[in-house]
Design an enzyme around this catalytic site. Structure first.
Site, PDB file in Angstrom:
ATOM      1  N   HIS A 186       0.807  -1.220   0.000  1.00 20.12           N
ATOM      2  CA  HIS A 186       0.000   0.000   0.000  1.00 20.12           C
ATOM      3  C   HIS A 186       0.842   1.273   0.000  1.00 20.12           C
ATOM      4  O   HIS A 186       0.374   2.345   0.397  1.00 20.12           O
ATOM      5  CB  HIS A 186      -0.968   0.005   1.197  1.00 20.12           C
ATOM      6  CG  HIS A 186      -2.331   0.522   0.873  1.00 20.12           C
ATOM      7  ND1 HIS A 186      -2.813   1.714   1.363  1.00 20.12           N
ATOM      8  CD2 HIS A 186      -3.315   0.022   0.091  1.00 20.12           C
ATOM      9  CE1 HIS A 186      -4.040   1.915   0.913  1.00 20.12           C
ATOM     10  NE2 HIS A 186      -4.359   0.901   0.127  1.00 20.12           N
ATOM     11  N   HIS A 286      -7.083  -3.811 -10.276  1.00 22.76           N
ATOM     12  CA  HIS A 286      -7.508  -3.313  -8.970  1.00 22.76           C
ATOM     13  C   HIS A 286      -8.969  -2.889  -9.068  1.00 22.76           C
ATOM     14  O   HIS A 286      -9.362  -2.247 -10.037  1.00 22.76           O
ATOM     15  CB  HIS A 286      -6.615  -2.117  -8.612  1.00 22.76           C
ATOM     16  CG  HIS A 286      -6.935  -1.460  -7.306  1.00 22.76           C
ATOM     17  ND1 HIS A 286      -7.702  -0.310  -7.222  1.00 22.76           N
ATOM     18  CD2 HIS A 286      -6.558  -1.759  -6.038  1.00 22.76           C
ATOM     19  CE1 HIS A 286      -7.783   0.066  -5.957  1.00 22.76           C
ATOM     20  NE2 HIS A 286      -7.105  -0.797  -5.220  1.00 22.76           N
TER      21      HIS A 286
END
Length: 383
Positions: A186, A286
């Site tokens: 992340h 994603h």
């Protein structure tokens, strides 16, 4: 056929949906959103539609994409490309409905019959991570992604690194060697710590380590990719083929993860996937958003050989309980079995939005912002 009107709907928890209307009654849906910047993107969509699209033929998708992108002297970036993405999705939905064909048929036809999907696993406690993974494995999921580490300082202790390893070990042990496991850093890890973490995670045979660094440090991805056996991945904060180009030409990644809601829509994600195929780079889109974005992403995946897996956050195994799937007339539209979702065959995006329910939900206040984290010294941490 001409585009005559549009509407935007802000829907809990953090979604923005676009409805494009035509004079022939054909309607298209898109999902233009940056999580936490909903009102900003809403304004951008309105500017683009009102300034360039009203009165135009919706079937000229490539022309409209180039006009919306290229005619602006200032172009690209998350806001404009996310606005463009939702518009592009809606245009493709209209085109598919006009020709009574799923979008993947218009992109050349399907290359697979079903798509593997992965399940996100949350939490910081290894035991809870393992319990969650086992439950999802029993529901049929065969691929998993763990957000790990949590908050992570630019220089961390050995114990902090060990906690990251413990979480991955718990997940791998819970699902076994016949499942795929990925880790999403992340962008929370600094360059001094990224390689150390990747090396410590090599024994777990990960399918990828996503965003080991933030996009601002793209020049460092190549060195990481060369120094670890873990496939390096990034892409959800890249907004066009031009952003992905240096990652591919410099052999900086093994997997890319574009988001159809941020990368300029179906048109651009298809081009990104084709470009990646020339470099033998896999694509794992994603998509932690709503059913329109998921449907749009699937349309590209079913027409693209190197799209090997799809993210979802829609509780596909239990449509009746899904907040996102409730926006569809048939929450069971996406057929899920054995970790795969079946190819959609309906026209356009292959979904029908429950507009009455959507309008009801749009009466709610939507005011989601991502958390702001701080380190123990008070400095801002990556979320």
């Amino acid at each position: 056929m001409q585009i005559t009107d549009y509407e935007l709907f802000a829907i809990p928890p953090r979604w923005l949906l676009l409805k494009l209307e035509t004079d022939e009654g054909v309607v298209g849906w898109g999902e233009p959103i940056i999580q936490g910047r909903l009102e900003t993107v809403r304004t951008a969509v309105s500017e683009l539609v009102e300034g360039y699209l009203l009165g135009m033929d919706p079937l000229r998708i490539e022309y409209h994409w180039r006009k919306l992108y290229q005619s602006g002297y200032f172009r690209g970036g998350p806001v404009l490309m996310s606005a463009l993405a939702g518009i592009d999705q809606a245009l493709w939905d209209i085109k598919g409905r006009h020709y009574d064909a799923p979008i993947h048929d218009l992109l050349g036809g399907h290359v697979r019959d079903r798509m593997l999907v992965y399940q996100w696993i949350g939490g910081a406690d290894p035991d809870k991570i393992a319990d969650s993974a086992r439950q999802h494995s029993e529901r049929g999921y065969r691929a998993f992604k763990l957000n790990n580490p949590r908050k992570f300082r630019p220089m961390e202790t050995t114990r902090a690194v060990e906690r990251v390893v413990d979480r991955v070990a718990a997940l791998r042990d819970a699902v076994g060697s016949d499942a795929l496991v990925g880790v999403d850093f992340h962008g929370r890890v600094s360059k001094p710590m990224a390689l150390e973490l990747l090396r410590r995670l090599e024994p777990f045979n990960l399918m990828f380590a996503d965003q080991p660094l933030t996009p601002e440090h793209g020049e460092a991805f190549g060195a990481l990719n060369q120094q670890t056996s873990v496939p390096v991945s990034t892409g959800e904060r890249h907004y066009s083929r031009y952003d992905f180009k240096p990652l591919l030409t410099e052999n900086a990644v093994s997997v890319i993860q574009p988001d159809v809601t941020h990368v300029g829509g179906i048109s651009e994600m298809r081009k990104v996937a084709s470009m990646a195929q020339a470099f033998d780079v896999a694509v794992v889109p994603h998509c932690p958003l709503g059913p329109i974005a998921f449907a749009a992403s699937l349309q590209v995946g079913f027409a693209s050989q190197n799209v090997v897996m799809q993210e979802q956050d829609l509780t596909l195994h239990d449509p009746a309980s899904s907040q996102g799937l409730a926006l569809l007339e048939d929450p069971a539209t996406f057929e899920f079995e054995d970790g795969y979702v079946e190819r959609p065959t309906g026209p356009g995006l292959g979904i029908e939005v429950d507009e009455a329910y959507l309008r009801e939900k749009a009466q709610s206040d939507v005011n989601w912002y991502n958390p702001v984290w701080h380190h123990e010294d008070g400095s801002v941490a990556e979320w």
